[in-house]
Scaffold this motif. Sequence first.
Motif, PDB file in Angstrom:
ATOM      1  N   UNK A 213       0.826  -1.215   0.000  1.00 12.96           N
ATOM      2  CA  UNK A 213       0.000   0.000   0.000  1.00 12.96           C
ATOM      3  C   UNK A 213       0.857   1.260   0.000  1.00 12.96           C
ATOM      4  N   UNK A 214       1.929   1.255   0.778  1.00 13.90           N
ATOM      5  CA  UNK A 214       2.805   2.427   0.823  1.00 13.90           C
ATOM      6  C   UNK A 214       3.469   2.642  -0.528  1.00 13.90           C
ATOM      7  N   UNK A 215       3.978   1.596  -1.130  1.00 15.30           N
ATOM      8  CA  UNK A 215       4.667   1.724  -2.423  1.00 15.30           C
ATOM      9  C   UNK A 215       3.717   2.241  -3.496  1.00 15.30           C
ATOM     10  N   UNK A 216       2.520   1.694  -3.561  1.00 18.07           N
ATOM     11  CA  UNK A 216       1.600   2.149  -4.601  1.00 18.07           C
ATOM     12  C   UNK A 216       1.111   3.570  -4.356  1.00 18.07           C
ATOM     13  N   UNK A 217       0.929   3.968  -3.104  1.00 12.80           N
ATOM     14  CA  UNK A 217       0.472   5.331  -2.863  1.00 12.80           C
ATOM     15  C   UNK A 217       1.587   6.351  -3.053  1.00 12.80           C
ATOM     16  N   UNK A 218       2.834   5.940  -2.850  1.00 19.62           N
ATOM     17  CA  UNK A 218       3.951   6.864  -3.008  1.00 19.62           C
ATOM     18  C   UNK A 218       4.398   6.967  -4.465  1.00 19.62           C
ATOM     19  N   UNK A 219       4.373   5.873  -5.183  1.00 16.34           N
ATOM     20  CA  UNK A 219       4.926   5.868  -6.541  1.00 16.34           C
ATOM     21  C   UNK A 219       3.882   5.915  -7.659  1.00 16.34           C
ATOM     22  N   UNK A 220       2.611   5.854  -7.337  1.00 16.47           N
ATOM     23  CA  UNK A 220       1.585   5.851  -8.385  1.00 16.47           C
ATOM     24  C   UNK A 220       0.970   7.237  -8.515  1.00 16.47           C
TER      25      UNK A 220
END
Length: 104
Positions: A52-59
């Motif tokens: 969740x953190x990766x997708x919210x930060x990089x998307x």
Amino acid sequence: MSYAEVWLVIVGCAVLTVLIKACGPVLLGGRTLPATFTRVVTLMAPTLLCALVVTSVLAEGGSWSVGAQTGGVAVAGVMLWRRLPLVLCVLVAVLVTAGIRAVA
């Protein structure tokens, strides 16, 4: 989508969530999980949080991008890795993100 349809989806999701959560105790019936499954279940929450953190930060919309929030999260990640207090990490991450947005 009408209000009735929205509420129907919300109630449907709530019922489905209750059913999914009830499956574990019903299927296990008081038995304990084997050690292999316990280790997997223990690792599921941190893995989901990372995703969740990766997708919210990089998307950004429908594509991958690096922005100001990426810098803030990276700084907070390093600070947390160094075991600094959580409140300080969040504050510094906010300041870094705001600083990058102000400069860009």
